[in-house]
Design an enzyme around this catalytic site. Sequence first.
Site, PDB file in Angstrom:
ATOM      1  N   ASP A  16       0.811  -1.219   0.000  1.00 19.75           N
ATOM      2  CA  ASP A  16       0.000   0.000   0.000  1.00 19.75           C
ATOM      3  C   ASP A  16       0.844   1.269   0.000  1.00 19.75           C
ATOM      4  OD1 ASP A  16      -2.199  -1.702   0.158  1.00 19.75           O
ATOM      5  OD2 ASP A  16      -2.085  -1.742   2.342  1.00 19.75           O
ATOM      6  N   LYS A  21       1.803   2.095  -5.142  1.00 20.06           N
ATOM      7  CA  LYS A  21       2.307   1.527  -6.405  1.00 20.06           C
ATOM      8  C   LYS A  21       1.361   1.836  -7.558  1.00 20.06           C
ATOM      9  CE  LYS A  21       2.308  -2.520  -4.450  1.00 20.06           C
ATOM     10  NZ  LYS A  21       2.143  -2.171  -3.021  1.00 20.06           N
ATOM     11  N   LYS A  68      -0.548   4.318  -8.037  1.00 19.65           N
ATOM     12  CA  LYS A  68      -0.420   5.695  -8.508  1.00 19.65           C
ATOM     13  C   LYS A  68       0.842   5.873  -9.355  1.00 19.65           C
ATOM     14  CE  LYS A  68       0.150  10.266  -6.785  1.00 19.65           C
ATOM     15  NZ  LYS A  68       0.591  11.003  -5.621  1.00 19.65           N
ATOM     16  N   HIS A 124      -4.898  -1.672  -5.502  1.00 18.27           N
ATOM     17  CA  HIS A 124      -4.141  -0.518  -6.007  1.00 18.27           C
ATOM     18  C   HIS A 124      -5.108   0.592  -6.393  1.00 18.27           C
ATOM     19  CE1 HIS A 124      -0.736  -3.508  -7.255  1.00 18.27           C
ATOM     20  NE2 HIS A 124      -0.948  -3.479  -5.955  1.00 18.27           N
ATOM     21  N   ARG A 145       1.799 -29.268  -7.003  1.00 20.27           N
ATOM     22  CA  ARG A 145       1.572 -29.806  -8.346  1.00 20.27           C
ATOM     23  C   ARG A 145       0.211 -30.439  -8.565  1.00 20.27           C
ATOM     24  NH1 ARG A 145       7.141 -32.482  -7.531  1.00 20.27           N
ATOM     25  NH2 ARG A 145       6.282 -32.215  -5.448  1.00 20.27           N
ATOM     26  N   GLY A 199     -10.763  -3.494   3.821  1.00 20.05           N
ATOM     27  CA  GLY A 199     -11.392  -2.457   4.637  1.00 20.05           C
ATOM     28  C   GLY A 199     -10.857  -2.394   6.058  1.00 20.05           C
ATOM     29  N   LYS A 236      -8.315  -1.289   9.106  1.00 18.08           N
ATOM     30  CA  LYS A 236      -7.455  -0.148   9.403  1.00 18.08           C
ATOM     31  C   LYS A 236      -6.006  -0.593   9.283  1.00 18.08           C
ATOM     32  CE  LYS A 236      -9.810   2.885  12.635  1.00 18.08           C
ATOM     33  NZ  LYS A 236      -9.834   3.443  13.983  1.00 18.08           N
ATOM     34  N   ARG A 237      -5.173   0.242   8.654  1.00 15.04           N
ATOM     35  CA  ARG A 237      -3.754  -0.114   8.565  1.00 15.04           C
ATOM     36  C   ARG A 237      -3.035   0.369   9.827  1.00 15.04           C
ATOM     37  NH1 ARG A 237      -3.640   2.460   2.608  1.00 15.04           N
ATOM     38  NH2 ARG A 237      -4.474   0.707   1.445  1.00 15.04           N
ATOM     39  N   VAL A 273       2.465  14.158  -3.129  1.00 21.00           N
ATOM     40  CA  VAL A 273       1.890  15.113  -2.181  1.00 21.00           C
ATOM     41  C   VAL A 273       0.360  15.115  -2.227  1.00 21.00           C
ATOM     42  CG1 VAL A 273       3.908  16.641  -2.041  1.00 21.00           C
ATOM     43  CG2 VAL A 273       2.213  16.998  -3.853  1.00 21.00           C
ATOM     44  N   GLY A 274      -0.211  14.093  -2.815  1.00 25.14           N
ATOM     45  CA  GLY A 274      -1.671  14.016  -2.890  1.00 25.14           C
ATOM     46  C   GLY A 274      -2.074  12.794  -3.683  1.00 25.14           C
TER      47      GLY A 274
HETATM   48  P1  GDP Z   1      -0.720   0.280  -3.537  1.00 26.25           P
HETATM   49  O1  GDP Z   1      -1.324  -0.967  -3.029  1.00 26.25           O
HETATM   50  O2  GDP Z   1       0.740   0.343  -3.318  1.00 26.25           O
HETATM   51  O3  GDP Z   1      -1.095   0.602  -4.944  1.00 26.25           O
HETATM   52  O4  GDP Z   1      -1.339   1.455  -2.649  1.00 26.25           O
HETATM   53  P2  GDP Z   1      -2.887   1.622  -2.181  1.00 26.25           P
HETATM   54  O5  GDP Z   1      -3.678   2.128  -3.319  1.00 26.25           O
HETATM   55  O6  GDP Z   1      -3.351   0.394  -1.485  1.00 26.25           O
HETATM   56  O7  GDP Z   1      -2.725   2.695  -1.038  1.00 26.25           O
HETATM   57  C1  GDP Z   1      -2.158   3.945  -1.261  1.00 26.25           C
HETATM   58  C2  GDP Z   1      -3.187   5.037  -0.903  1.00 26.25           C
HETATM   59  O8  GDP Z   1      -2.547   6.272  -0.805  1.00 26.25           O
HETATM   60  C3  GDP Z   1      -4.271   5.216  -1.952  1.00 26.25           C
HETATM   61  O9  GDP Z   1      -5.468   5.572  -1.313  1.00 26.25           O
HETATM   62  C4  GDP Z   1      -3.739   6.360  -2.805  1.00 26.25           C
HETATM   63  O10 GDP Z   1      -4.779   7.109  -3.437  1.00 26.25           O
HETATM   64  C5  GDP Z   1      -3.060   7.189  -1.760  1.00 26.25           C
HETATM   65  N1  GDP Z   1      -1.897   7.957  -2.214  1.00 26.25           N
HETATM   66  C6  GDP Z   1      -0.903   7.576  -3.051  1.00 26.25           C
HETATM   67  N2  GDP Z   1       0.059   8.525  -3.122  1.00 26.25           N
HETATM   68  C7  GDP Z   1      -0.346   9.526  -2.310  1.00 26.25           C
HETATM   69  C8  GDP Z   1       0.247  10.773  -1.933  1.00 26.25           C
HETATM   70  O11 GDP Z   1       1.325  11.144  -2.360  1.00 26.25           O
HETATM   71  N3  GDP Z   1      -0.469  11.534  -1.041  1.00 26.25           N
HETATM   72  C9  GDP Z   1      -1.678  11.142  -0.527  1.00 26.25           C
HETATM   73  N4  GDP Z   1      -2.286  11.938   0.337  1.00 26.25           N
HETATM   74  N5  GDP Z   1      -2.235   9.971  -0.881  1.00 26.25           N
HETATM   75  C10 GDP Z   1      -1.586   9.174  -1.739  1.00 26.25           C
HETATM   76  P1  IMO Z   2      -0.840  -4.210  -2.221  1.00 25.73           P
HETATM   77  O1  IMO Z   2      -0.479  -4.719  -3.589  1.00 25.73           O
HETATM   78  C1  IMO Z   2      -0.926  -4.749   2.110  1.00 25.73           C
HETATM   79  C2  IMO Z   2      -0.863  -8.882   3.597  1.00 25.73           C
HETATM   80  C3  IMO Z   2      -2.151  -9.280   4.286  1.00 25.73           C
HETATM   81  C4  IMO Z   2      -1.631 -10.301   5.276  1.00 25.73           C
HETATM   82  C5  IMO Z   2      -0.527 -10.999   4.475  1.00 25.73           C
HETATM   83  C6  IMO Z   2      -0.955 -12.300   3.830  1.00 25.73           C
HETATM   84  O2  IMO Z   2      -2.144  -3.502  -2.190  1.00 25.73           O
HETATM   85  O3  IMO Z   2       0.283  -3.431  -1.627  1.00 25.73           O
HETATM   86  P2  IMO Z   2      -2.532 -12.919   1.781  1.00 25.73           P
HETATM   87  O4  IMO Z   2      -3.999 -12.661   1.574  1.00 25.73           O
HETATM   88  O5  IMO Z   2      -1.673 -12.356   0.718  1.00 25.73           O
HETATM   89  O6  IMO Z   2      -2.246 -14.362   2.052  1.00 25.73           O
HETATM   90  O7  IMO Z   2      -2.188 -12.133   3.163  1.00 25.73           O
HETATM   91  O8  IMO Z   2      -0.134 -10.095   3.478  1.00 25.73           O
HETATM   92  N1  IMO Z   2      -1.033  -8.326   2.231  1.00 25.73           N
HETATM   93  C7  IMO Z   2      -1.023  -7.029   1.938  1.00 25.73           C
HETATM   94  N2  IMO Z   2      -0.929  -5.942   2.734  1.00 25.73           N
HETATM   95  N3  IMO Z   2      -0.996  -4.592   0.769  1.00 25.73           N
HETATM   96  C8  IMO Z   2      -1.078  -5.656  -0.048  1.00 25.73           C
HETATM   97  O9  IMO Z   2      -1.062  -5.555  -1.378  1.00 25.73           O
HETATM   98  C9  IMO Z   2      -1.114  -6.944   0.530  1.00 25.73           C
HETATM   99  N4  IMO Z   2      -1.179  -8.186   0.043  1.00 25.73           N
HETATM  100  C10 IMO Z   2      -1.115  -9.013   1.087  1.00 25.73           C
HETATM  101  O10 IMO Z   2      -2.736  -8.169   4.931  1.00 25.73           O
HETATM  102  O11 IMO Z   2      -1.016  -9.655   6.364  1.00 25.73           O
HETATM  103 MG    MG Z   3      -2.821  -1.642  -1.737  1.00 31.84          MG
END
Ligand code: GDP
Ligand code: IMO
Ligand code: MG
Length: 454
Positions: free
Chosen positions: A40, A43, A45, A68, A174, A331, A333-334, A443-444
């Site tokens: 999270d 990536k 973005k 993503h 397998r 959904g 909380k991180r 930054v957003g």
């Molecule tokens: P990913 O899994 O790595 O693609 O990331 P996620 O989409 O799960 O989580 C990143 C969150 O941060 C998303 O809600 C994006 O819209 C938000 N985000 C990404 N870059 C920025 C940033 O520079 N600033 C802010 N405020 N939000 C960002």
């Molecule tokens: P993105 O691509 C954050 C975490 C799960 C759990 C562990 C194993 O959005 O960054 P799984 O369902 O893969 O067997 O869960 O890995 N996890 C992630 N946490 N972002 C992700 O993907 C994740 N993919 C798996 O929360 O702790």
């Molecule tokens: Mg993510």
Amino acid sequence: QGWSGKDQKNANQPAATGQKRPRNDAGNKVTVVLGAQWGDEGKGKVVDLLATEADIVCRCQGGNNAGHTVVVDGKEYDFHLLPSGIINPKSISLIGNGVVIHLPGLFEEGDKNEKKGLKGWEKRLIVSDRAHLVFDFHQVVDGLQETERQAQEGKNIGTTKKGIGPAYSSKASRTGLRVCDLLGDFKDFSTRFKNLVQQYQSMYPSLTADVEDQLKKLKEFAERLRPMVRDGVYYMYEALHGPPKKILVEGANAALLDIDFGTYPFVTSSNCTVGGACTGLGIPPMNIGDVFGVAKAYTTRVGIGAFPTEQLNAIGELLQTRGHEVGVTTGRKRRCGWLDLVIVRYAHMINGFTAIALTKLDILDVLDEIKVGVAYKLNGKRIPHFPANMDVLQKVEVEYETFPGWKTDTSAARKWNDLPVKAQNYIRFIENHIGVPIKWVGVGKSRECMIQMF
Ligand code: GDP
Ligand code: IMO
Ligand code: MG
């Protein structure tokens, strides 16, 4: 003779025998985007930013455990199995052999995004025939295994329950079934499917599955999928060796969730580090070009497991609320904490980042002071490596550097000079500590909120 040393200039040169030898044409290079923390990082973005010019955007590992987010023209899209590049009508999206595909999930995701305005995605999607399938029962088993872990060890992993672990287990043992099996002789596929269900039922007697109903649905999905399926290896070979092409690989999950290098066992079941790009697409290492690491300006983690810089206090809560740190897939909380440069450096050791995208700097705008974890200590002594053993990682003491906060809104900054000097100092420190240039600063949420440094 024959060794590739530091100087690669003379590699692949034919011996001076006078005979004509084929030239080893390296072809196009792929650009890889990888998570440098626990996921999270943003990536989606970064991929979206690059995808506006990409010819092909590929996923190479993971499944719909990924979430993503991409924000374009005020519209928010979330992608799980589809490469984030699917938004670009001019590029092809490819799901490689290393991905595990839950077909109901894939089509549901496509249809949902179609309602948001994503057009023609089925025509732009290529799926490798070697990719393994995730079945509904894999997802049920994922849940059963979590319950079992909780009962046996008093803690689970906190998986996304998308069936990722069980599907990769089937692959490794397998007994898994692939896209090519689904599209082949359906009678044969049905027999193997039934055997697989039975295998899991013998391990989990409470597992029920309406096999005939599942097979009926799978047959329908197979026909919808068929036009998208290709031999992924050959498709990539042609893309690499044809005319110049911009090819992007979108990593899912992240380094610290990698099955080999992550905080095992609190990890996912695939290689989310750079090797996964080669094995998950069937491409040679020499075709890997830039490797961009994505890191947040602080650290988050979803699910269970050690997290040395976690802040179980008002700082953690502020990062969680200001950063809207809620899992896209589940959904949840991180968990939040200070930026941990020990893990980002560790991710760099494995991935060899050519540059870094530092996201969510704006979330730190209101803080009086900002800390950065720079080293781990065990029994008062600094350790140079990242501990493999989770009990050890739970015990490390983090050494921090403290920076004064800039207390200025950075969300409107579009170039380096728009950033307050204190924010510039924070960024420069990170860059120097990791030893990798920072190419973008986020930054957003939206596409334009990305400062490009070079
Ligand atoms: P990913 O899994 O790595 O693609 O990331 P996620 O989409 O799960 O989580 C990143 C969150 O941060 C998303 O809600 C994006 O819209 C938000 N985000 C990404 N870059 C920025 C940033 O520079 N600033 C802010 N405020 N939000 C960002
Ligand atoms: P993105 O691509 C954050 C975490 C799960 C759990 C562990 C194993 O959005 O960054 P799984 O369902 O893969 O067997 O869960 O890995 N996890 C992630 N946490 N972002 C992700 O993907 C994740 N993919 C798996 O929360 O702790
Ligand atoms: Mg993510």
